[in-house]
Design a protein around this motif. Structure first.
Motif, PDB file in Angstrom:
ATOM      1  N   GLY A  32       3.661  31.049   3.076  1.00 50.07           N
ATOM      2  CA  GLY A  32       4.243  31.393   4.112  1.00 50.07           C
ATOM      3  C   GLY A  32       5.582  33.164   3.990  1.00 50.07           C
ATOM      4  N   ALA A  33       5.519  33.094   4.809  1.00 42.88           N
ATOM      5  CA  ALA A  33       6.482  34.314   4.786  1.00 42.88           C
ATOM      6  C   ALA A  33       7.483  34.663   5.700  1.00 42.88           C
ATOM      7  CB  ALA A  33       5.102  35.422   5.201  1.00 42.88           C
ATOM      8  N   ALA A  34       8.670  34.924   4.256  1.00 45.27           N
ATOM      9  CA  ALA A  34      10.442  34.984   5.287  1.00 45.27           C
ATOM     10  C   ALA A  34      10.239  36.286   5.037  1.00 45.27           C
ATOM     11  CB  ALA A  34      11.018  33.925   4.164  1.00 45.27           C
ATOM     12  N   ARG A  35      11.828  36.068   6.605  1.00 47.32           N
ATOM     13  CA  ARG A  35      12.327  37.056   6.089  1.00 47.32           C
ATOM     14  C   ARG A  35      13.832  37.003   6.177  1.00 47.32           C
ATOM     15  NH1 ARG A  35      11.414  42.835   7.756  1.00 47.32           N
ATOM     16  NH2 ARG A  35      13.705  43.630   8.825  1.00 47.32           N
ATOM     17  N   PHE A  36      15.000  37.749   5.788  1.00 45.43           N
ATOM     18  CA  PHE A  36      15.774  36.642   5.125  1.00 45.43           C
ATOM     19  C   PHE A  36      16.998  38.506   6.113  1.00 45.43           C
ATOM     20  CE2 PHE A  36      14.214  35.151   1.458  1.00 45.43           C
ATOM     21  CZ  PHE A  36      15.028  34.503   1.951  1.00 45.43           C
ATOM     22  N   LEU A 188      27.552  34.568   6.921  1.00 46.55           N
ATOM     23  CA  LEU A 188      26.039  34.158   6.688  1.00 46.55           C
ATOM     24  C   LEU A 188      24.709  34.757   6.252  1.00 46.55           C
ATOM     25  CD1 LEU A 188      27.527  32.144  10.279  1.00 46.55           C
ATOM     26  CD2 LEU A 188      27.397  30.922   6.983  1.00 46.55           C
ATOM     27  N   THR A 189      23.823  33.519   5.572  1.00 49.67           N
ATOM     28  CA  THR A 189      22.778  34.292   5.187  1.00 49.67           C
ATOM     29  C   THR A 189      21.492  33.364   5.656  1.00 49.67           C
ATOM     30  OG1 THR A 189      23.167  34.347   3.140  1.00 49.67           O
ATOM     31  CG2 THR A 189      20.876  34.425   3.885  1.00 49.67           C
ATOM     32  N   TRP A 190      20.778  34.032   7.367  1.00 51.49           N
ATOM     33  CA  TRP A 190      19.822  33.390   7.912  1.00 51.49           C
ATOM     34  C   TRP A 190      18.182  33.793   7.550  1.00 51.49           C
ATOM     35  CZ3 TRP A 190      17.358  37.287  10.493  1.00 51.49           C
ATOM     36  CH2 TRP A 190      17.532  38.519  11.101  1.00 51.49           C
ATOM     37  N   ARG A 191      17.438  33.483   7.664  1.00 54.08           N
ATOM     38  CA  ARG A 191      15.971  33.469   7.587  1.00 54.08           C
ATOM     39  C   ARG A 191      15.138  32.906   8.462  1.00 54.08           C
ATOM     40  NH1 ARG A 191      13.654  29.560   2.994  1.00 54.08           N
ATOM     41  NH2 ARG A 191      13.013  29.171   5.265  1.00 54.08           N
ATOM     42  N   TYR A 192      14.155  33.329   8.776  1.00 52.34           N
ATOM     43  CA  TYR A 192      13.206  33.136   9.474  1.00 52.34           C
ATOM     44  C   TYR A 192      11.932  33.832   9.179  1.00 52.34           C
ATOM     45  CZ  TYR A 192      12.252  38.095  11.422  1.00 52.34           C
ATOM     46  OH  TYR A 192      12.531  39.424  11.872  1.00 52.34           O
ATOM     47  N   GLY A 193      10.957  32.516   9.370  1.00 53.01           N
ATOM     48  CA  GLY A 193       9.439  32.554   9.064  1.00 53.01           C
ATOM     49  C   GLY A 193       8.476  32.632   9.373  1.00 53.01           C
ATOM     50  N   VAL A 194       7.271  32.012   9.177  1.00 45.18           N
ATOM     51  CA  VAL A 194       6.515  31.018   9.490  1.00 45.18           C
ATOM     52  C   VAL A 194       5.125  30.399   8.280  1.00 45.18           C
ATOM     53  CG1 VAL A 194       4.905  33.059   9.560  1.00 45.18           C
ATOM     54  CG2 VAL A 194       4.036  31.051  11.429  1.00 45.18           C
ATOM     55  N   THR A 195       4.953  29.449   8.245  1.00 45.83           N
ATOM     56  CA  THR A 195       3.632  28.779   7.012  1.00 45.83           C
ATOM     57  C   THR A 195       2.726  28.564   7.909  1.00 45.83           C
ATOM     58  OG1 THR A 195       4.832  27.071   7.284  1.00 45.83           O
ATOM     59  CG2 THR A 195       6.105  27.921   5.998  1.00 45.83           C
TER      60      THR A 195
END
Length: 202
Positions: A32-36, A188-195
């Motif tokens: 995956g790849a994630a962005r915070f 708040l910390t948020w993250r979105y991404g795709v796997t």
């Protein structure tokens, strides 16, 4: 102790339906790849970076899943690893220190089939808690967030199937009081991404 309790609770959620009739186990590998975003913002307009957050990161994960109700429902336990480091965000500039900031995440997910694409593709919605262990400097920070995902799964060959997931996570700030100068407000910390993953049906 709190960390052990959370891990035990997550494992229990997966173990509950083990005896259910008609269940099917599978195991899979996910890349995956994630962005915070979020985490810490400067409230003083000082000389430091306006924002601090975990850096963008590639991840690798292992997923164990049990299908229920003829494949309409499912529960899964996923462990993943990445090294996001620490990012300082300025005016059009992002500087990331990759020498620290290792991340281990353990998530328990409940899935339901919400539709299909083509004769055999399935669209699933997933939701559940995620425990993260983030090594910040010499300290290990832990926290729990809410994870949601939308996945498309399709058969590849024999017992193999593929899946692509779009996911997001929301939790309290990954920083703790004293990690940063007092002018930084923890958010708040948020993250979105795709796997992208491959799954083998046992």
């Amino acid at each position: 102790m709190r960390r052990l309790i959370v891990v035990a609770a997550l494992a229990a959620l997966v173990a509950l339906p083990v005896q259910a009739a008609g269940g099917q186990w599978s195991v899979g590998l996910e890349l995956g790849a994630a962005r915070f975003g979020g985490s810490a913002h400067d409230t003083s307009n000082g000389s430091g970076p306006p924002r601090w957050r975990p850096g963008d990161v590639p991840t690798i994960g292992l997923r164990v899943e049990r299908g229920l109700g003829g494949g309409r429902f499912g529960v899964a336990l996923r462990g993943s690893y990445g090294k996001p480091g620490l990012s300082a965000i300025g005016q059009g500039l992002i500087v990331t220190d990759k020498s620290s900031g290792q991340l281990i995440e353990l998530a328990t997910l409940v899935a339901v089939r919400v539709g299909g694409i083509g004769p055999s593709g399935a669209v699933r919605a997933e939701i559940g808690p995620a425990l993260h262990l983030w090594k910040f400097g010499d300290d290990m920070h832990s926290g729990v967030g809410a994870l949601g995902a939308l996945a498309y799964e399709w058969p590849v060959a024999g017992r193999l199937s593929g899946a692509i997931r779009l996911e997001g996570l929301l939790s309290k700030s990954w920083f703790e009081e004293g990690d940063l100068p007092p002018e930084y407000d923890l958010r708040l910390t948020w993250r979105y991404g795709v796997t992208l993953g491959l799954r083998y049906r046992l």
